[in-house]
Write an enzyme that holds these catalytic residues in place. Structure first.
Site, PDB file in Angstrom:
ATOM      1  N   LYS A  19     -19.007   6.731  -5.868  1.00  0.00           N
ATOM      2  CA  LYS A  19     -19.051   6.856  -4.402  1.00  0.00           C
ATOM      3  C   LYS A  19     -19.434   5.524  -3.754  1.00  0.00           C
ATOM      4  O   LYS A  19     -18.774   5.063  -2.822  1.00  0.00           O
ATOM      5  CB  LYS A  19     -20.047   7.962  -4.032  1.00  0.00           C
ATOM      6  CG  LYS A  19     -20.191   8.198  -2.553  1.00  0.00           C
ATOM      7  CD  LYS A  19     -20.651   9.612  -2.263  1.00  0.00           C
ATOM      8  CE  LYS A  19     -22.146   9.819  -2.418  1.00  0.00           C
ATOM      9  NZ  LYS A  19     -22.922   9.152  -1.349  1.00  0.00           N
ATOM     10  N   ARG A  24     -17.496   0.675  -0.619  1.00  0.00           N
ATOM     11  CA  ARG A  24     -17.456  -0.790  -0.458  1.00  0.00           C
ATOM     12  C   ARG A  24     -16.035  -1.321  -0.615  1.00  0.00           C
ATOM     13  O   ARG A  24     -15.636  -2.269   0.072  1.00  0.00           O
ATOM     14  CB  ARG A  24     -18.388  -1.432  -1.486  1.00  0.00           C
ATOM     15  CG  ARG A  24     -19.872  -1.248  -1.108  1.00  0.00           C
ATOM     16  CD  ARG A  24     -20.760  -1.386  -2.318  1.00  0.00           C
ATOM     17  NE  ARG A  24     -22.182  -1.392  -2.005  1.00  0.00           N
ATOM     18  CZ  ARG A  24     -22.928  -0.291  -1.785  1.00  0.00           C
ATOM     19  NH1 ARG A  24     -22.367   0.912  -1.829  1.00  0.00           N
ATOM     20  NH2 ARG A  24     -24.220  -0.407  -1.535  1.00  0.00           N
ATOM     21  N   ARG A 119     -32.210  10.791   9.509  1.00  0.00           N
ATOM     22  CA  ARG A 119     -32.512   9.764   8.496  1.00  0.00           C
ATOM     23  C   ARG A 119     -32.861   8.426   9.154  1.00  0.00           C
ATOM     24  O   ARG A 119     -32.328   8.094  10.204  1.00  0.00           O
ATOM     25  CB  ARG A 119     -31.327   9.644   7.526  1.00  0.00           C
ATOM     26  CG  ARG A 119     -31.153  10.955   6.750  1.00  0.00           C
ATOM     27  CD  ARG A 119     -30.045  10.900   5.760  1.00  0.00           C
ATOM     28  NE  ARG A 119     -30.318   9.981   4.677  1.00  0.00           N
ATOM     29  CZ  ARG A 119     -29.445   9.688   3.724  1.00  0.00           C
ATOM     30  NH1 ARG A 119     -28.258  10.248   3.743  1.00  0.00           N
ATOM     31  NH2 ARG A 119     -29.764   8.857   2.763  1.00  0.00           N
ATOM     32  N   ASP A 316     -30.702   8.632  -7.093  1.00  0.00           N
ATOM     33  CA  ASP A 316     -29.867   9.793  -6.742  1.00  0.00           C
ATOM     34  C   ASP A 316     -29.847  10.854  -7.842  1.00  0.00           C
ATOM     35  O   ASP A 316     -29.427  11.989  -7.604  1.00  0.00           O
ATOM     36  CB  ASP A 316     -28.427   9.347  -6.455  1.00  0.00           C
ATOM     37  CG  ASP A 316     -28.322   8.537  -5.174  1.00  0.00           C
ATOM     38  OD1 ASP A 316     -29.230   8.631  -4.330  1.00  0.00           O
ATOM     39  OD2 ASP A 316     -27.324   7.805  -5.017  1.00  0.00           O
ATOM     40  N   ARG A 391     -26.346  17.025  -3.995  1.00  0.00           N
ATOM     41  CA  ARG A 391     -26.987  16.872  -5.308  1.00  0.00           C
ATOM     42  C   ARG A 391     -27.925  18.039  -5.628  1.00  0.00           C
ATOM     43  O   ARG A 391     -28.144  18.353  -6.787  1.00  0.00           O
ATOM     44  CB  ARG A 391     -27.706  15.528  -5.394  1.00  0.00           C
ATOM     45  CG  ARG A 391     -26.740  14.358  -5.131  1.00  0.00           C
ATOM     46  CD  ARG A 391     -27.133  13.072  -5.765  1.00  0.00           C
ATOM     47  NE  ARG A 391     -26.374  11.971  -5.197  1.00  0.00           N
ATOM     48  CZ  ARG A 391     -25.134  11.618  -5.571  1.00  0.00           C
ATOM     49  NH1 ARG A 391     -24.522  12.262  -6.541  1.00  0.00           N
ATOM     50  NH2 ARG A 391     -24.514  10.611  -4.984  1.00  0.00           N
TER      51      ARG A 391
HETATM   52  C1  S3P Z   1     -26.396   3.877  -1.893  1.00  0.00           C
HETATM   53  C2  S3P Z   1     -27.693   3.479  -2.019  1.00  0.00           C
HETATM   54  C3  S3P Z   1     -28.795   4.406  -2.218  1.00  0.00           C
HETATM   55  C4  S3P Z   1     -28.318   5.777  -2.678  1.00  0.00           C
HETATM   56  C5  S3P Z   1     -27.143   6.258  -1.892  1.00  0.00           C
HETATM   57  C6  S3P Z   1     -25.992   5.285  -1.993  1.00  0.00           C
HETATM   58  C7  S3P Z   1     -25.374   2.849  -1.641  1.00  0.00           C
HETATM   59  O1  S3P Z   1     -29.490   4.580  -0.996  1.00  0.00           O
HETATM   60  O2  S3P Z   1     -29.360   6.702  -2.615  1.00  0.00           O
HETATM   61  O3  S3P Z   1     -26.710   7.511  -2.358  1.00  0.00           O
HETATM   62  O4  S3P Z   1     -24.169   3.142  -1.776  1.00  0.00           O
HETATM   63  O5  S3P Z   1     -25.756   1.710  -1.315  1.00  0.00           O
HETATM   64  P1  S3P Z   1     -30.606   3.520  -0.521  1.00  0.00           P
HETATM   65  O6  S3P Z   1     -30.017   2.195  -0.644  1.00  0.00           O
HETATM   66  O7  S3P Z   1     -30.938   3.884   0.887  1.00  0.00           O
HETATM   67  O8  S3P Z   1     -31.763   3.723  -1.445  1.00  0.00           O
END
Ligand code: S3P
Length: 433
Positions: A19, A24, A119, A316, A391
């Site tokens: 994901k 990205r 959030r 995660d 999750r």
């Molecule tokens: C992610 C970074 C993580 C992760 C999220 C995806 C990302 O969050 O928990 O599911 O794609 O950069 P944080 O960077 O806020 O910890």
């Protein structure tokens, strides 16, 4: 969704694309002029939110078999969207776009669902403002977020010590930094996932990484050209099957082509520390490391403490790791994981409430949880809830595979955020397909 099972998991499965990397890839391919082929992407709801936003900016994005084809006029030709850009449930879309949209010469508004609305967004708004970005949020902490309202940002560099362990914050700063007139330097407390840095390198952008410090040279946006990419399988999705195979007697499975970037593979370290039967077979490395993972039932798992720099590498996976720890001998602890409170749900609360109702014994703490292994009482209810958190839904489904009387999981459709084919893969490993 009603679920129970009482048998082993066997066979092979290829989990869907990662994901974080898919988001990205869509973003960098959209900024780059011309065509980019992204093979084996994740097309879960979160990534579709990202795709739809770039379509609104004028990028052509199509799907063909197992590929997403991004055909972009280049960032300079993006057009001002007439509507709010909807980020759905996706924290990655919301936060990364705050940085990416900063350097565009028009106003944009980002908004998401009810979970996104709670959030923390101040963590990206503050450093971006320091970089000269014209960005506001509701109470400057939450969505909706408005960028370049009443004045276009003149993005400057920054020397930033990360106060939170967050790849999303780091990536938002790096994406804004592409438009900066001087360099961007970021230092992390603990290394978080580095997909943005790796993909910048793959897109002709001058970026250097030295241990916990990242240096991005000025005006990187002018050089950007994303190369075609094959997305590895998502280790965060593989985690559900790794745990299922370890705790369900008689199981032995192979997970093919899983991304095993060390900034993400904390779960593999955990399984090894616990004495789990797991074998990681490395394959030829492309932009990101990829491996096949063979994992089988392990009767004598030992409880452990998970803390410190390991936490960002498995943040995660903690819901399903909590279930794994509940099947290990002795007391385990998860510490330094206060970030769990600001995920799609407060995952300390949701993990503890749902697993305890199943009969497991888990105590919440201020920064994690204590798990008492191999003490399972009768369950106290038959209906459980994902609380809209993908999750938590999948953690409950794995737990249900060990139940002999059906449990009901409400809001199970949340799994479509990251793993639409999850049940199909469970059925495949149960031998039902
Ligand atoms: C992610 C970074 C993580 C992760 C999220 C995806 C990302 O969050 O928990 O599911 O794609 O950069 P944080 O960077 O806020 O910890």
């Amino acid at each position: 969704m009603k679920l129970k099972y009482n048998g082993p998991l066997t066979g092979e499965v290829s989990v869907p694309g990662d994901k974080s990397i898919t988001h990205r890839a869509i973003m960098l391919a959209s900024l780059s002029k011309g065509k980019t082929v992204i093979s084996k992407p994740l097309l879960g709801e979160d990534c579709v939110s990202t795709i739809n936003i770039f379509r609104k900016l004028g990028v052509q994005i199509s799907t063909e078999e197992d590929n997403v084809i991004v055909d972009s006029p280049g960032y300079e030709q993006f057009r001002e969207p007439a509507e709010v850009l909807y980020t759905g449930n996706s924290g990655t879309t919301t936060r990364l776009l705050c940085g990416l949209l900063a350097g565009l010469p028009f106003k944009t508004v980002l908004d998401g669902d009810a979970s996104i609305g709670q959030r923390p967004m101040g963590r990206v708004i503050e450093p971006l403002r320091e970089m000269g970005v014209n960005i506001k949020g509701r109470d400057n902490q939450f969505t909706p977020i408005i960028i370049n309202d009443g004045g276009i940002s003149k993005v400057q560099g920054i020397n930033y010590m990360m106060p939170v362990k967050s790849a999303q914050v780091k990536s938002a700063i790096l994406l804004a930094g592409l438009y900066a007139e001087d360099e961007v330097r970021i230092t992390e407390q603990d290394i978080s996932r580095n997909h943005t840095e790796l993909m910048f390198k793959n897109s002709n952008i001058d970026i250097e990484v030295n241990d916990r410090t990242i240096l991005l040279k000025s005006n990187g946006i002018h050089a950007i050209k994303m190369k075609d990419i094959e997305i590895p399988g998502d280790i965060s999705s593989a985690a559900f099957f790794i745990v299922a195979a370890l705790i369900i007697p008689g199981s032995k499975i192979t997970l093919q082509d899983v991304g095993t970037n060390v900034t993400r593979s904390g779960i593999l370290e955990v399984v090894k520390m616990m004495g789990g039967n797991i074998q990681v077979i490395d394959k030829v490395q492309q932009t990101e490391p990829v491996s096949d993972i063979v994992v089988s039932y392990t009767h004598n798992l030992t409880g452990i403490t998970i803390e410190g720099s390991l936490i960002p590498k498995l943040i995660d996976e903690i819901p399903v790791i909590a279930l794994l720890l509940a099947h290990a001998q002795g007391k385990s602890e998860i510490r330094d994981a206060e970030e769990l409170k600001v995920k799609e749900t407060n995952r300390i609360d949701t993990v503890v409430s749902e697993l305890n109702a199943l009969g497991y014994k888990i105590q919440p703490t201020t920064d994690g949880m204590v798990v008492y292994g191999k003490v399972k009482d009768e369950r106290t209810r038959d209906t459980f809830d994902s609380y809209g958190d993908h999750r938590i839904g999948m953690m409950l489904a794995v737990a249900a595979l060990l139940e002999t009387v059906e449990i009901e999981i409400n809001q199970f459709e949340a799994i479509n955020i990251s793993y639409p084919s999850f049940m199909e893969h469970i059925n495949q490993l149960k031998g039902e397909l």
